[in-house]
Design a protein around this motif. Structure first.
Motif, PDB file in Angstrom:
ATOM      1  N   GLN A   1       5.693  -2.478   5.877  1.00  0.00           N
ATOM      2  CA  GLN A   1       4.538  -2.126   5.045  1.00  0.00           C
ATOM      3  C   GLN A   1       4.319  -3.092   3.893  1.00  0.00           C
ATOM      4  O   GLN A   1       3.350  -2.963   3.157  1.00  0.00           O
TER       5      GLN A   1
ATOM      6  N   GLN B   1       0.190   4.124   2.553  1.00  0.00           N
ATOM      7  CA  GLN B   1       0.553   3.764   3.928  1.00  0.00           C
ATOM      8  C   GLN B   1       2.065   3.687   4.099  1.00  0.00           C
ATOM      9  O   GLN B   1       2.609   4.078   5.134  1.00  0.00           O
TER      10      GLN B   1
ATOM     11  N   ASP C   1       0.868  -1.178   0.000  1.00  0.00           N
ATOM     12  CA  ASP C   1       0.000   0.000   0.000  1.00  0.00           C
ATOM     13  C   ASP C   1       0.904   1.227   0.000  1.00  0.00           C
ATOM     14  O   ASP C   1       1.476   1.593   1.040  1.00  0.00           O
TER      15      ASP C   1
ATOM     16  N   LYS D   1       3.416   7.162   4.543  1.00  0.00           N
ATOM     17  CA  LYS D   1       3.188   7.645   5.911  1.00  0.00           C
ATOM     18  C   LYS D   1       4.189   7.033   6.879  1.00  0.00           C
ATOM     19  O   LYS D   1       4.759   7.720   7.727  1.00  0.00           O
ATOM     20  N   ALA D   2       4.405   5.720   6.751  1.00  0.00           N
ATOM     21  CA  ALA D   2       5.344   5.034   7.639  1.00  0.00           C
ATOM     22  C   ALA D   2       6.772   5.532   7.425  1.00  0.00           C
ATOM     23  O   ALA D   2       7.533   5.700   8.387  1.00  0.00           O
TER      24      ALA D   2
END
Length: 119
Positions: free
Chosen positions: A91, A20, A17, A23-24
């Motif tokens: 992730q 995501q 993803d 963001k991580a």
């Protein structure tokens, strides 16, 4: 500064993803204590056309380029790279039959040729 570019092969869409992961990755850079949150500029680039070795299938990769200004030691840069690699690894959900490489490189920008303005 810094600039983060994460490339990933398009055959990973089921296990990766991108939003995501971005963001991580940003969170890992912030938590390193090396960067101010508002200075981190990041993006994800899917690669529709790619090749790993001489095979058409069964391989994939995620590669992050982190461009930073000079001033950090080699051990600091290595720690940042490992932190970022680990964040990306968390992730990714491995896909059956796909060998995936996750790599990170930390590159130093040249202060004399890097410029920025906030408007």
């Amino acid at each position: 500064m810094p600039h983060l570019v994460i490339e990933y092969t398009a055959n990973l869409t089921a296990g990766f993803d991108a939003a995501q992961a971005l963001k991580a990755a940003n969170r890992s850079l912030i938590e390193s204590g090396e960067f101010e949150p508002d200075n981190i500029k990041s993006r994800v680039v899917p690669l529709a056309d790619f090749r790993v070795g001489d095979r058409d299938e069964g391989h994939a990769f995620i590669h992050a380029h982190l461009h930073i200004l000079p001033g950090r030691s080699e051990s600091q840069r290595a720690a940042i790279a490992k932190r970022l690699r680990d964040a990306l690894r968390l992730q990714y959900r491995p896909l059956p039959g796909v060998s995936t490489q996750i790599t990170v490189e930390v590159l130093e920008l040249r202060r004399d040729t890097y410029t920025k303005v906030v408007v």
